[in-house]
Scaffold this motif. Structure first.
Motif, PDB file in Angstrom:
ATOM      1  N   GLU A 142      78.117  32.347  20.518  1.00 42.95           N
ATOM      2  CA  GLU A 142      77.534  31.005  20.382  1.00 42.95           C
ATOM      3  C   GLU A 142      78.179  30.258  19.227  1.00 42.95           C
ATOM      4  OE1 GLU A 142      73.255  29.328  18.978  1.00 42.95           O
ATOM      5  OE2 GLU A 142      73.250  30.446  20.864  1.00 42.95           O
ATOM      6  N   ARG A 160      80.264  26.747  19.659  1.00 40.87           N
ATOM      7  CA  ARG A 160      79.731  25.529  19.031  1.00 40.87           C
ATOM      8  C   ARG A 160      80.687  25.012  17.963  1.00 40.87           C
ATOM      9  NH1 ARG A 160      73.226  26.091  18.400  1.00 40.87           N
ATOM     10  NH2 ARG A 160      73.456  23.835  18.223  1.00 40.87           N
ATOM     11  N   SER A 167      85.712  22.496  25.539  1.00 46.38           N
ATOM     12  CA  SER A 167      85.066  22.001  26.759  1.00 46.38           C
ATOM     13  C   SER A 167      85.495  22.805  27.976  1.00 46.38           C
ATOM     14  CB  SER A 167      85.389  20.523  26.971  1.00 46.38           C
ATOM     15  OG  SER A 167      86.781  20.320  27.069  1.00 46.38           O
ATOM     16  N   GLU A 195      73.577  28.776  23.342  1.00 45.20           N
ATOM     17  CA  GLU A 195      73.751  27.326  23.436  1.00 45.20           C
ATOM     18  C   GLU A 195      75.241  26.996  23.363  1.00 45.20           C
ATOM     19  OE1 GLU A 195      71.346  25.169  23.997  1.00 45.20           O
ATOM     20  OE2 GLU A 195      69.790  26.723  23.955  1.00 45.20           O
ATOM     21  N   HIS A 196      75.684  26.096  24.229  1.00 43.95           N
ATOM     22  CA  HIS A 196      77.106  25.711  24.229  1.00 43.95           C
ATOM     23  C   HIS A 196      77.225  24.283  24.757  1.00 43.95           C
ATOM     24  CE1 HIS A 196      76.851  26.723  28.530  1.00 43.95           C
ATOM     25  NE2 HIS A 196      76.375  27.893  28.168  1.00 43.95           N
ATOM     26  N   GLU A 197      76.770  23.334  23.937  1.00 47.79           N
ATOM     27  CA  GLU A 197      76.648  21.957  24.379  1.00 47.79           C
ATOM     28  C   GLU A 197      77.950  21.345  24.872  1.00 47.79           C
ATOM     29  OE1 GLU A 197      75.773  23.114  21.462  1.00 47.79           O
ATOM     30  OE2 GLU A 197      73.658  22.695  21.030  1.00 47.79           O
ATOM     31  N   ARG A 256      81.976  22.444  29.336  1.00 44.21           N
ATOM     32  CA  ARG A 256      81.742  21.775  30.622  1.00 44.21           C
ATOM     33  C   ARG A 256      82.322  22.548  31.792  1.00 44.21           C
ATOM     34  NH1 ARG A 256      78.524  20.100  28.097  1.00 44.21           N
ATOM     35  NH2 ARG A 256      78.098  18.009  27.305  1.00 44.21           N
ATOM     36  N   GLY A 301      74.764  25.324  32.285  1.00 44.60           N
ATOM     37  CA  GLY A 301      75.230  24.090  31.676  1.00 44.60           C
ATOM     38  C   GLY A 301      76.696  23.788  31.858  1.00 44.60           C
TER      39      GLY A 301
END
Length: 551
Positions: A120, A124, A129, A145-147, A150, A165
Motif C-alpha cells: 500500500e 500510494r 496509475s 488502498e490505491h487511489e 487505474r 478500484g
C-alpha cells in the motif's frame, strides 16, 4: 498520473548541458538508445537465455521491447510517467521494464513478497496509475488502498482476477501481434530518471530512490573486468538494485546473460554449466552457502571465471582456491554508484575495496568533521561528475536534504580506512537489518508487530546469524494485564509480512529500556541478544514458507 521528466522533479538541467567533458553520449548509458546501438552493431549475437528455454539475439530483444513499448503506449503510458512492475524474474519482467524505459517512462519495480501496508505504501507513494503484476499477486490489492491505480495488467492464469478500484487486462495485450511497435527509443538524457527503487526505511516507511541513467551507468564500473565474450548469470530479483544492475551489465559491455528465478545452493553449479556462464554476483551469504556444500570432484568443472562477492567473505581466498575463480568485491547502495572496488583476490580480507576514480570519500563524526586516520566514523561520499548518484528520494525533500547535508552523501554506515587506503565496513549507523540478502526496515517491522492486540511496544534488532548477515529479533512489551504468545504473534506476522521479515526470535519484556527522552535503547537489547527464555522459532519447528509463484 505521476510524471517525472527530469533527474529531479523541481530542477531541469540546462538544454545546453554538453555531452562532453567526461559525460557519455546517450547511447553509452541510456537504456533504449544503448539497446538500439547494440542491436545495430551485433544483431545476431545471442544476448539473453531464459529459464523457459527462450533466447534473444540483440535484434530480437530490440524487437520485443519495441512491441511492448507500443502496447504500453496504447494503454496510455507517456514519457515521464511512473509505471509499476510486480513480477518475478523472467522474460516478461525484463521485457516490461525495458519497454517502459524505451518509451521514456520510469520503471518502479516492486518486491513480489510485499503485502498489506508495505505494498500500500509503495502504490500510494509512487502513485502509479498502471501496474504490471503476476496473477497470484493481484488479490493482495483488494486489502489495500490505491487511489491512483487505474489499470492492472495481469500476467498468467486462466482467469484474469479483479483488482478493487482498477481495470484489469491480460498481459497478452503487451505482446499482441497486431500492436504497432514503437519505431525508436525516446530521446532521454543521462540525467533523466530510469528507475525508482524502494529501499528499506529506518526512521520511517521505505523511500523511493530516484535513479537517473547516468548513476546506473557509473555503478556498472563495478564490472569493468567484464568483456563482450562473457555470459553473466542473473539469479537475483529484478526488484532489487543488485538484480537490476546484473541485468544491465551485459547490455553495457555488449555481453550476454542467462536469467533464472533465484539462487539455489544445490543447483547453482549445474545452472552455471547448463548456460555456460562465466560471471556472477554473489550477495550476502550465497558464497558462504556454496563453500559449506560438500566438496565435489566437479568443483572446478565449470566455465565460471569471475565472481563479484559482496560482502567479501572471510573465506574468499578459500573460495578462489576451491572453485578456481577470480574474486572481486565492492561497496554499493541503491542511492550511490559503487564507490569502492577491489580485486582480483582482494586483500586484506574484510575490506570493501578502495575508491574508484571520480569519487571522493571522508570518514566523519556526528558533526561531519574528519576522524583521525584509522578511527571509525560515518562514510560520506561525493562524485566529481553530476548525476552519478541518486537524484533524491521521491516525495521526500526533507530526507533528501538530510542525507545530502553539507554537500556530501551520508551513507549511514560506519567505516574505517587503513594506511593503504582500504575501506572496512564496521557497523550500521542506521537501524536497518539485513537477512538472507534482504534489507529490512525495523520501523516497518515494528509497526506490524504492534498491530497485534497484546503488544504495547516493540523493538526490532539484529542478532548474529551463524551463516552471516543478521537474524531478526523482536523485543516486545505486553499490554497491561495481557500475555503475549510468541507463536500467535508470529502467525499474524506470517499473514502480513514478506517471509524474510518474519522474526526468528521473540523476547518478551515488561518494558523496553529507554533514554530520558523516551528513545528505545536498542544498543542494550543488542548487547543482551537472545537471552534465556527468548522464543526461537527455528528451535521449535515453526516454519515460514516462501511463496513461489507459478512459472
Amino acid at each position: 498520473m505521476t510524471h517525472l521528466h527530469d533527474g529531479h522533479p523541481s530542477a531541469s538541467p540546462a538544454a545546453s548541458h554538453p555531452e562532453t567533458r567526461g559525460f557519455p553520449l546517450g547511447e553509452e548509458c541510456v537504456l533504449g538508445l544503448m539497446l538500439e546501438a547494440r542491436a545495430k552493431a551485433n544483431p545476431d549475437k545471442v544476448f539473453a537465455i531464459f529459464e523457459d528455454g527462450a533466447t534473444w539475439t540483440y535484434a530480437q530483444a530490440l524487437e520485443e521491447v519495441r512491441t511492448t513499448a507500443g502496447a504500453l503506449r496504447d494503454l496510455g503510458v507517456r514519457e515521464g510517467e511512473l509505471v509499476g512492475i510486480w513480477l518475478p524474474n523472467g522474460k516478461p519482467a525484463l521485457r516490461v521494464w525495458w519497454a517502459i524505459n524505451y518509451l521514456g517512462a520510469v520503471a518502479v519495480p516492486i518486491n513480489t513478497a510485499y503485502k498489506g501496508a508495505l505494498i500500500e505504501h509503495v502504490l500510494r507513494d509512487s502513485a502509479v496509475s498502471l501496474l504490471v503484476a503476476h496473477h497470484e499477486l493481484v488479490p493482495r490489492l483488494d486489502a489495500v488502498e490505491h487511489e491512483a491505480l487505474r489499470t492492472v495488467v495481469v500476467l498468467g492464469g486462466r482467469v484474469t482476477p479483479e483488482a478493487r478500484g482498477a481495470e484489469t487486462v491480460p498481459a497478452e495485450r503487451l505482446w499482441a501481434s497486431d500492436t504497432t511497435p514503437l519505431a525508436r527509443a525516446a530521446d532521454r538524457k543521462p540525467w533523466d530518471l530510469e528507475l525508482i527503487v524502494y529501499t528499506s526505511g529506518t526512521t520511517g516507511p521505505s523511500k523511493g530512490v530516484m535513479m537517473p541513467y547516468f548513476q546506473i551507468h557509473q555503478a556498472m564500473l563495478t564490472y569493468q573486468w567484464l568483456s563482450a565474450d562473457d555470459r553473466f548469470l542473473i539469479n537475483l530479483p529484478l526488484f532489487h538494485v543488485s538484480g537490476l544492475g546484473a541485468a544491465l551489465v551485459p547490455l553495457q559491455y555488449g555481453a550476454s546473460f542467462a536469467m533464472v528465478a533465484d539462487f539455489s545452493t544445490t543447483t547453482f553449479w549445474d545452472v552455471v554449466r547448463r548456460y555456460d556462464c562465466t560471471a556472477v554476483l554473489l550477495m550476502g551469504v550465497m558464497a558462504t552457502f556454496l563453500m559449506k556444500a560438500t566438496p565435489s570432484p566437479r568443483d572446478r568443472d565449470h566455465p565460471l571465471r569471475l565472481v563479484q562477492m559482496v560482502p567479501l567473505a572471510e573465506d574468499a581466498q578459500a573460495f578462489h582456491e576451491r572453485f578456481g575463480v577470480d574474486v572481486y568485491t565492492c561497496f554499493n547502495m541503491t542511492e550511490i554508484s559503487s564507490p569502492l572496488l577491489a580485486g582480483p583476490q582482494p586483500s586484506p580480507i574484510g575490506s570493501c575495496g578502495r575508491l574508484r576514480p571520480g569519487i571522493e570519500a571522508r570518514i566523519v563524526d556526528e558533526h561531519d568533521l574528519d576522524v583521525p586516520e584509522g578511527e571509525t566514523g560515518e562514510l560520506i561520499l561525493r562524485s566529481e561528475l553530476p548525476w552519478a548518484m541518486m537524484s533524491g528520494y521521491l516525495n521526500r525533500p526533507d530526507a533528501t536534504a538530510e542525507v545530502w547535508r553539507n554537500g556530501w552523501f551520508h551513507t549511514g554506515d560506519v567505516f574505517r580506512r587503513d594506511e593503504t587506503g582500504a575501506y572496512f565496513f564496521v557497523d550500521r549507523v542506521k537501524d536497518a537489518l539485513r537477512r538472507r540478502g534482504e534489507n529490512i526496515s525495523s520501523y516497518e517491522l515494528e509497526a506490524e508487530v504492534c498491530r497485534h492486540p497484546a503488544v504495547r511496544e516493540a523493538a526490532a534488532i539484529a542478532v548474529p546469524s551463524p551463516v552471516g548477515e543478521d537474524d531478526v529479533m523482536v523485543v516486545v512489551a505486553p499490554v497491561p494485564g495481557v500475555e503475549i504468545d510468541p507463536e500467535d504473534l508470529l502467525r499474524q506476522l506470517v499473514d502480513q509480512l514478506p517471509h524474510f521479515m518474519v522474526p526468528r526470535y521473540v523476547r518478551v519484556v515488561p518494558d523496553l529500556p529507554k533514554t530520558p527522552t523516551a528513545k528505545v535503547q536498542k544498543h542494550l537489547l543488542r548487547s543482551e541478544g537472545a537471552v534465556e527464555g527468548t522464543y526461537d522459532r527455528e528451535a521449535t519447528g515453526f516454519k515460514v514458507a516462501r511463496q513461489r509463484l507459478s512459472r
